[in-house]
Design a protein around this motif. Structure first.
Motif, PDB file in Angstrom:
ATOM      1  N   ALA A  32     -32.318 -16.469 -17.562  1.00  0.00           N
ATOM      2  CA  ALA A  32     -33.196 -16.074 -18.337  1.00  0.00           C
ATOM      3  C   ALA A  32     -34.105 -15.703 -16.466  1.00  0.00           C
ATOM      4  N   GLY A  33     -33.999 -15.947 -15.735  1.00  0.00           N
ATOM      5  CA  GLY A  33     -35.358 -15.956 -14.591  1.00  0.00           C
ATOM      6  C   GLY A  33     -35.027 -16.604 -13.810  1.00  0.00           C
ATOM      7  N   TRP A  34     -34.628 -18.177 -13.981  1.00  0.00           N
ATOM      8  CA  TRP A  34     -34.734 -19.041 -13.439  1.00  0.00           C
ATOM      9  C   TRP A  34     -33.762 -19.870 -12.382  1.00  0.00           C
ATOM     10  N   ASP A  35     -34.118 -20.368 -11.089  1.00  0.00           N
ATOM     11  CA  ASP A  35     -33.395 -20.892  -9.944  1.00  0.00           C
ATOM     12  C   ASP A  35     -33.085 -22.164 -10.555  1.00  0.00           C
ATOM     13  N   VAL A  36     -31.863 -22.832 -10.134  1.00  0.00           N
ATOM     14  CA  VAL A  36     -31.194 -23.667 -10.900  1.00  0.00           C
ATOM     15  C   VAL A  36     -31.211 -24.617  -9.634  1.00  0.00           C
ATOM     16  N   ALA A  37     -31.310 -26.059  -9.912  1.00  0.00           N
ATOM     17  CA  ALA A  37     -30.879 -27.203  -9.337  1.00  0.00           C
ATOM     18  C   ALA A  37     -30.090 -27.840 -10.247  1.00  0.00           C
ATOM     19  N   PHE A  38     -28.855 -28.849  -9.826  1.00  0.00           N
ATOM     20  CA  PHE A  38     -28.472 -29.257 -11.472  1.00  0.00           C
ATOM     21  C   PHE A  38     -27.734 -30.164 -10.405  1.00  0.00           C
ATOM     22  N   THR A  39     -27.330 -32.167 -11.242  1.00  0.00           N
ATOM     23  CA  THR A  39     -26.864 -32.846 -10.976  1.00  0.00           C
ATOM     24  C   THR A  39     -25.642 -33.189 -11.520  1.00  0.00           C
ATOM     25  N   TYR A  40     -24.324 -33.626 -10.664  1.00  0.00           N
ATOM     26  CA  TYR A  40     -23.187 -33.967 -11.390  1.00  0.00           C
ATOM     27  C   TYR A  40     -22.680 -35.243 -11.024  1.00  0.00           C
ATOM     28  N   TRP A  41     -22.220 -36.217 -11.083  1.00  0.00           N
ATOM     29  CA  TRP A  41     -21.403 -37.385 -11.210  1.00  0.00           C
ATOM     30  C   TRP A  41     -19.549 -37.475 -11.561  1.00  0.00           C
ATOM     31  N   ARG A  42     -19.237 -36.966 -10.740  1.00  0.00           N
ATOM     32  CA  ARG A  42     -17.354 -37.187 -10.701  1.00  0.00           C
ATOM     33  C   ARG A  42     -17.296 -38.377 -11.009  1.00  0.00           C
ATOM     34  N   SER A  43     -17.737 -39.430 -10.569  1.00  0.00           N
ATOM     35  CA  SER A  43     -16.979 -40.565 -11.064  1.00  0.00           C
ATOM     36  C   SER A  43     -17.153 -40.802 -12.708  1.00  0.00           C
ATOM     37  N   TYR A  44     -17.937 -40.513 -13.658  1.00  0.00           N
ATOM     38  CA  TYR A  44     -18.149 -40.130 -14.828  1.00  0.00           C
ATOM     39  C   TYR A  44     -17.556 -40.271 -15.305  1.00  0.00           C
ATOM     40  N   ASP A  45     -16.758 -38.075 -15.124  1.00  0.00           N
ATOM     41  CA  ASP A  45     -15.791 -38.055 -15.718  1.00  0.00           C
ATOM     42  C   ASP A  45     -14.548 -38.135 -15.575  1.00  0.00           C
ATOM     43  N   ALA A  46     -14.330 -38.814 -14.123  1.00  0.00           N
ATOM     44  CA  ALA A  46     -12.843 -39.221 -14.005  1.00  0.00           C
ATOM     45  C   ALA A  46     -12.625 -40.073 -14.820  1.00  0.00           C
ATOM     46  N   ARG A  47     -13.763 -40.860 -14.994  1.00  0.00           N
ATOM     47  CA  ARG A  47     -13.177 -42.642 -16.237  1.00  0.00           C
ATOM     48  C   ARG A  47     -13.019 -42.264 -17.114  1.00  0.00           C
TER      49      ARG A  47
END
Length: 255
Positions: A32-47
């Motif tokens: 839709a025309g946006w630049d995007v910064a995003f967060t993630y947290w691998r430790s959460y998904d891993a558990r």
């Protein structure tokens, strides 16, 4: 579509898996025309039962760039009260001021009144409620967008039974986000909450899927793209009159 330098910046939290809502939001906003910064947290998904999606951050960056935007991936534990300010600092340094804040992150571990631990209860509120407040506060303190352009959006849930810490902390998220519609009125931003119902992101059993489909008038499960389409509309100029709302986007399952 605007050139990269003319694109507004969205900050999307919780984009740890390609199957998740946040990944669809990142992709749709880039389209839709946006630049995007995003967060993630691998430790959460891993558990969690679904496990870590190791390549998600790189694939999401590639999707944003393929759509003509700039991307930034920030690994951040939002249970840390210092994380929201650090995330905003990284985003501003790399891509500029944030115009839209879209909060898809969560801590979600099933437990009820009798078996929830104090540690789990506190972590749910740290991630789902306290981090939401701190992200909204940081957004407001740094806000530089023109009046009417700013957006705050959070995803909630109506889970309660045997979901005590998750449901209770999501209810707190609702109130924090909706308060911004009034308290940040001087900034000209909108603040809304989306309740997407049961969305198929890989956590549902076949039996649960069948139950949800049967209970939904439109006869199918919700998808991450359904969620992302609503976010893209709310972030558009056409969505600028919707403010202070808890929006149900669930195919009519609560009708």
């Amino acid at each position: 579509m605007p050139e990269s330098g003319d694109r507004p910046l969205a900050l999307v939290t919780g984009a740890g898996r390609m199957a998740g809502i946040a990944a669809a939001v990142v992709t749709r906003l880039a389209e839709a025309g946006w630049d995007v910064a995003f967060t993630y947290w691998r430790s959460y998904d891993a558990r969690m039962p679904w496990g870590e999606d190791a390549g998600a951050a790189g694939e999401l960056r590639a999707r944003v760039e393929a759509a003509g935007g700039r991307a930034l991936a920030v690994e951040a534990d939002l249970a840390d009260p210092a994380a929201p300010a650090a995330v905003f600092g990284r985003a501003e340094e790399a891509l500029g001021p944030v115009t839209a804040l879209v909060m898809c992150h969560c801590e979600s571990v099933d437990s009820g009144i009798l078996d929830t631990s104090v540690e789990s209860f506190d972590r749910h509120f740290a991630v789902n409620a306290r981090a939401t407040w701190l992200l909204v506060r940081e957004y407001a303190l740094r806000h530089r967008a023109a009046p009417g352009a700013g957006r705050i959006i959070a995803f909630t849930s109506d889970h309660t039974v045997f979901n005590l810490p998750y449901g209770a902390s999501k209810a707190a998220l609702d109130r924090i986000t909706l308060a911004a519609a009034r308290e940040l009125a001087h900034l000209g931003v909108t603040a809304n909450v989306i309740n997407p119902g049961a969305v198929d992101t890989g956590w549902m059993t076949p039996e649960l899927k069948a139950q949800v489909v049967e209970a939904t008038p439109l006869g199918r499960l919700g998808t991450p793209r359904d969620c992302a389409n609503l976010v893209a509309f709310l972030c558009s100029p056409e969505g600028g009159w919707i403010n202070g709302q808890l929006l149900y986007s669930n195919g009519g399952s609560t009708a």
